[in-house]
Design an enzyme around this catalytic site. Structure first.
Site, PDB file in Angstrom:
ATOM      1  N   GLU A 168     -49.075  71.122 -36.403  1.00 38.89           N
ATOM      2  CA  GLU A 168     -49.243  70.394 -34.966  1.00 38.89           C
ATOM      3  C   GLU A 168     -48.673  71.064 -33.970  1.00 38.89           C
ATOM      4  OE1 GLU A 168     -48.540  65.689 -34.954  1.00 38.89           O
ATOM      5  OE2 GLU A 168     -46.667  66.403 -34.351  1.00 38.89           O
ATOM      6  N   LYS A 205     -47.521  70.223 -30.223  1.00 41.01           N
ATOM      7  CA  LYS A 205     -46.867  69.165 -29.332  1.00 41.01           C
ATOM      8  C   LYS A 205     -45.862  69.872 -28.566  1.00 41.01           C
ATOM      9  CE  LYS A 205     -43.877  66.712 -32.302  1.00 41.01           C
ATOM     10  NZ  LYS A 205     -43.026  65.684 -32.933  1.00 41.01           N
ATOM     11  N   LYS A 214     -53.842  63.003 -32.591  1.00 36.75           N
ATOM     12  CA  LYS A 214     -52.679  62.417 -32.756  1.00 36.75           C
ATOM     13  C   LYS A 214     -52.379  61.653 -31.513  1.00 36.75           C
ATOM     14  CE  LYS A 214     -48.616  62.273 -35.270  1.00 36.75           C
ATOM     15  NZ  LYS A 214     -47.516  63.175 -35.152  1.00 36.75           N
ATOM     16  N   GLU A 251     -50.696  55.493 -40.642  1.00 37.95           N
ATOM     17  CA  GLU A 251     -49.309  55.935 -40.905  1.00 37.95           C
ATOM     18  C   GLU A 251     -48.586  54.615 -41.160  1.00 37.95           C
ATOM     19  OE1 GLU A 251     -47.585  58.632 -37.785  1.00 37.95           O
ATOM     20  OE2 GLU A 251     -46.490  56.974 -37.214  1.00 37.95           O
ATOM     21  N   ASN A 260     -44.395  58.038 -42.391  1.00 41.75           N
ATOM     22  CA  ASN A 260     -43.529  58.799 -41.252  1.00 41.75           C
ATOM     23  C   ASN A 260     -42.144  58.392 -41.566  1.00 41.75           C
ATOM     24  OD1 ASN A 260     -42.358  59.499 -39.137  1.00 41.75           O
ATOM     25  ND2 ASN A 260     -43.942  58.861 -37.586  1.00 41.75           N
ATOM     26  N   GLU A 308     -44.781  62.772 -43.158  1.00 38.76           N
ATOM     27  CA  GLU A 308     -44.744  63.237 -41.976  1.00 38.76           C
ATOM     28  C   GLU A 308     -43.410  63.087 -41.525  1.00 38.76           C
ATOM     29  OE1 GLU A 308     -48.709  60.236 -41.303  1.00 38.76           O
ATOM     30  OE2 GLU A 308     -47.181  60.113 -39.481  1.00 38.76           O
ATOM     31  N   SER A 309     -42.991  63.991 -40.653  1.00 36.31           N
ATOM     32  CA  SER A 309     -41.938  64.226 -39.758  1.00 36.31           C
ATOM     33  C   SER A 309     -40.647  64.591 -40.637  1.00 36.31           C
ATOM     34  CB  SER A 309     -41.354  62.746 -39.108  1.00 36.31           C
ATOM     35  OG  SER A 309     -42.424  62.262 -38.238  1.00 36.31           O
TER      36      SER A 309
END
Length: 260
Positions: free
Chosen positions: A54, A56, A116, A165, A186, A216-217
């Protein structure tokens, strides 16, 4: 209002303003609108790493992550590292991103690009296609079942992949439909920002096998990915772990090398 409510509230105002300035017809006439898209879900099915890296700059939970990097350098670095796809944050107010980041990434690499974003209107899906995205993100926490169906079907008609998500089983159960390609879990609670990989583990058995599972995350080490693979995950979205370094591409390359 929690942070997610605030983001959505501001996003509705932002989208209304954009719609008044740039018509969907103008978006559809962009040079990128008719380009052939690259399927992220197919890449993940055939990958041994499954890394989606990603771009970000900042986030509400971590404040500034990295404001000093050039999007072009990050995109080419990720491609050279051998990632499966690149996620580009396009929200400005809370994440410091923009659609310009998406278009620069598109010009810099041949990776599948995920826009995103907090999508609450069909307009943003047409916008994503016109700026070179291959994949859109739909967040179950902010959408009704009808909206998920409407948005995902529009995306598929534009040859865009759809990553849905979820954060819990209720969101998952309302969302499962044929017009999705990937279901992302997530691990960060968007209301409290607490992170736990147990969320991915718990929901893994509830996701039907026809969807590519993405975690994710909160993924920052090889062990987490190796563990999540045993739960059927084929995609792993990693942002802060790479972006907090001076060279995200080189960091991603070392990470993938260690993983394989």
């Amino acid at each position: 209002m929690n942070i997610l409510d605030k983001i959505v509230f501001d996003k509705r105002k932002e989208v209304d303003l954009k719609k008044a300035l740039i018509s969907t017809q103008q978006l559809e006439s962009s040079q990128l609108f008719n380009r052939a898209t690259i399927s992220l879900s197919e890449k993940l099915k055939n990958s041994s790493s499954g890394i989606i890296a990603e771009h970000k700059r900042r986030s509400p939970s971590k404040s500034i992550i990295n404001n000093g990097l050039n999007v072009q350098d990050v995109a080419t670095g990720y491609e050279n590292a051998g990632v499966c796809g690149m996620s580009v944050l396009t929200d400005g107010k809370y994440f410091g991103g923009s659609l310009d980041d998406l278009i620069v990434a598109r010009a810099s690499c041949n990776l599948p690009l995920l826009r995103k974003e907090f999508i609450i209107d069909e307009y943003q899906i047409i916008e994503a296609k016109s700026y070179g995205a291959d994949v859109i993100l739909l967040i179950a926490a902010i959408l009704t079942k009808e909206e998920i169906k409407q948005f995902s079907q529009l995306a598929k008609s534009l040859n865009l992949d759809v990553l849905l998500e979820v954060h819990n089983e209720d969101e998952l159960q309302k969302s499962i439909m044929p017009s999705l390609d990937m279901i992302g879990v997530n691990n960060r609670n968007l209301k409290t920002f607490e992170v736990s990989l147990d969320t991915s583990k718990t929901l893994s058995t509830k996701i039907p096998d026809e969807f590519v599972k993405v975690s994710e995350s909160g993924i920052s080490d090889i062990q987490s990915i190796q563990t999540l693979k045993t739960y059927g995950y084929q995609g792993f979205l990693i942002g802060e772990n790479f972006m907090k370094t001076n060279n995200p591409g080189a960091n991603a390359k070392e990470f993938i090398k260690s993983l394989l």
